[in-house]
Design an enzyme around this catalytic site. Structure first.
Site, PDB file in Angstrom:
ATOM      1  N   SER A 217       0.822  -1.151   0.071  1.00  0.00           N
ATOM      2  CA  SER A 217       0.179  -0.067  -0.141  1.00  0.00           C
ATOM      3  C   SER A 217       0.937   1.166  -0.103  1.00  0.00           C
ATOM      4  O   SER A 217       0.412   2.412  -0.545  1.00  0.00           O
ATOM      5  CB  SER A 217      -0.990   0.098   1.228  1.00  0.00           C
ATOM      6  OG  SER A 217      -1.964  -0.834   1.214  1.00  0.00           O
TER       7      SER A 217
ATOM      8  N   HIS B 291      -7.260  -9.322   3.370  1.00  0.00           N
ATOM      9  CA  HIS B 291      -6.036  -9.816   4.057  1.00  0.00           C
ATOM     10  C   HIS B 291      -6.485 -11.007   5.024  1.00  0.00           C
ATOM     11  O   HIS B 291      -5.771 -12.118   5.275  1.00  0.00           O
ATOM     12  CB  HIS B 291      -5.104  -8.952   4.990  1.00  0.00           C
ATOM     13  CG  HIS B 291      -4.102  -8.027   4.146  1.00  0.00           C
ATOM     14  ND1 HIS B 291      -3.323  -8.841   3.593  1.00  0.00           N
ATOM     15  CD2 HIS B 291      -3.665  -6.702   4.076  1.00  0.00           C
ATOM     16  CE1 HIS B 291      -2.312  -7.764   3.021  1.00  0.00           C
ATOM     17  NE2 HIS B 291      -3.025  -6.441   3.165  1.00  0.00           N
TER      18      HIS B 291
END
EC number: 3.1.3.1
Length: 542
Positions: free
Chosen positions: A242, A485
């Site tokens: 990210s 995730h």
């Protein structure tokens, strides 16, 4: 680029059939039941996560999938199709600093993540006075598809822009749809957080995108199921995290995984927000996860590593940091999670870590408070008080007094409570390859004392608009990434729908505050995960 979207016709047909009494009316089965069974057995039913189709969970990290982008108020003509950087060896080598192997594609319709930065620059240069970058962390095309199917109660499309969600269907402004590559400069770069330097430039795995292995569309089935996770049989390309991806979107460069607005050598780059701030723009950042996580951090800060949280926050709020001892000006609005966490030590943050809240020190929080001579009205989770009222009162006070606004909410773990697909806050077990993971549980206080992404977004818009145009705002639906995730389809759909409601309220706000003439909104994600939907009808709940 795709300007006509046949999928809308499918939705219209479905509504027509329903009105004629021809559509079946069956009881919807909660997607939580699908998640619960799959997670507990690790045997896939209808969907799975990762390259191994025989396991429900075989991968809990990111992937190198193409990522969808939706624009409002602007189009993608300057970056996609014949303008794509992926059609040119020269442009690719300039972008990466090397020529990525097997990456040039003379027919590429897709473009690059760094073009999101260029789109914002072009918007400002064209006269736009309000720019909103709306990022769904971790939301690839498959994640979007799952949420649209669930919300529609049918399978409204199988490729393209799609339909069924507010951001897919909204036509209140000129809109466009495309998709881009997210691969980083490299993975495996080492750094020294205390000295803020890169110690091993270049990393261990270089970036790139092989269309023959991954596919030319976000909905393509890869030729090699292991290629998107840097384990390909024929070639290996790094997938992004990210921090690198957010830096690409805010600063327009390729860099290493974990970098916050520094290049692959660790040198400072200026994000679009600080460039605009220097020209008099006001700046806002909103997120459903900790205020200094990778994506909100990359909206404004500089750091060689994403986990140096307290220093990243210092940049955001205009306090002296390890990277900027003289401090940055700070943002005008910062609202997000992180409240309630405590740590006594954190080696990832370096020698200047202060025990306590890992995201903002008590000293920094007190220093920025207007009650102590600081610049920010503080609105934080308060026992016994409704979170929305606390935030609304804080926003009203900031507007009335001409101050900045800092909003701080959340539960243990740093994020807001996870909304599930049913619109409630009742998660079931998540999935790892090693077995099921216990679900989070929220107290009545956790729900009452917190806010939603929509609440935060509207508060930020009100404060920024009151300060006067022009302004730039990042909104991050960070809980999509956390759900993916965890290989939790229930949380994932809930997070997309929560973000979609925020988008819906943002567009309503724009329509009642001057309209779209001076406004640009870019909605996208920073990277993908690895959800595979084998039986999309299973997500309809029928």
């Amino acid at each position: 680029m795709l300007k006509i979207f046949p999928a809308i016709c499918l939705v219209t047909l479905g509504l027509l059939l329903a009105s004629m009494g021809l559509a079946e009316s069956l009881e919807r089965v909660p997607v939580s039941s699908l998640q619960q069974k799959n997670a507990e057995t690790n045997r896939p039913q209808s969907i799975h996560w990762g390259p191994n189709e025989k396991k429900y969970s075989s991968w809990t990290n990111h992937s190198n999938r193409l990522i969808p982008i939706y624009t409002f108020g602007i189009d993608l003509d300057a970056v996609d199709g014949v303008s794509s950087v992926y059609r040119s060896e020269e442009k690719l080598e300039k972008l990466f600093g090397y020529l990525p192997a097997q990456t040039v594609n003379s027919k590429a319709e897709y473009f690059d993540q760094t073009d999101v930065y260029r789109l914002q620059k072009q918007a400002a240069e064209s006269g736009k006075k309000r720019i909103i970058l709306f990022i769904y962390d971790g939301m690839d095309w498959q994640t979007t598809w799952a949420a649209a199917i669930y919300k529609s109660g049918r399978v409204p499309y199988r490729e393209g822009r799609g339909a069924g969600l507010h951001f897919q269907d909204y036509r209140g402004a000129k809109t466009d749809f495309g998709y881009f590559v997210t691969t980083p400069h490299n993975n495996g770069t080492d750094v020294n957080v205390d000295r803020q330097i890169v110690t091993s430039p270049g990393g261990s795995t270089k970036g790139g995108y092989d269309v023959g292995e991954a596919g030319e569309f976000p909905w393509s089935v890869p030729a090699d199921a292991y290629y998107p996770i840097a384990k390909g049989k024929n070639i290996i390309h790094a997938f992004t995290d990210s921090a690198s991806s957010a830096t690409s979107m805010t600063s327009g460069i390729k860099t290493y995984n974990n970098a916050i607005n520094v290049d692959y050598m660790g040198r400072e780059v200026l994000p679009i927000s600080r460039q605009l701030q220097a020209d008099g723009w006001k700046i806002g950042v909103v997120t459903s996860v900790p205020v200094c996580h990778a994506t909100p951090g990359a909206a404004y800060a500089n750091n060689v590593h994403r986990y140096d949280y307290q220093d990243i926050t210092r940049d955001l709020i205009g306090r002296p940091s390890v990277y900027h001892p003289g401090s940055l000006p700070g943002v005008d609005v910062l609202i997000g999670g992180g409240w309630g966490d405590e740590k006594t030590k954190d080696g990832k943050q370096g020698q200047n870590f202060v025990p306590g809240n890992p995201y903002i020190t008590q000293e920094d929080l007190q220093a920025i408070d207007v009650a102590n001579g600081g610049k920010y009205v503080i609105a934080q989770r308060t026992p016994g008080q409704a979170g929305k009222k606390v935030l609304d009162d804080g926003a009203a006070g900031a507007i009335k007094q001409g101050h900045r606004l800092f909003g701080f909410f959340g539960i243990g773990g740093g994020h807001l409570p996870f909304q599930t697909a049913d619109g409630k806050y009742d998660p079931v077990v998540s999935a790892k390859s090693s077995g099921p993971v216990a679900a989070e549980k929220y107290s009545a206080a956790d729900l009452r004392e917190n806010v939603t992404l929509a609440d935060m977004s509207i508060a930020a818009l009100d404060v920024l608009e009151a300060k006067g145009q022009p302004w730039w705002l990042m909104i991050e639906a960070g809980d999509v990434d956390w759900a993916n995730h965890s290989n939790n389809i229930d949380d994932s759909i809930g997070a997309v729908l929560s973000g979609d409601e925020a988008f819906h309220q943002v567009t309503q706000w724009i329509e009642t505050h001057g309209g779209w003439d001076d406004t640009c909104l870019i909605l996208t994600a920073d990277h993908g995960h690895y959800l595979v939907i084998e039986d999309p009808e299973a997500l309809t709940g029928e």
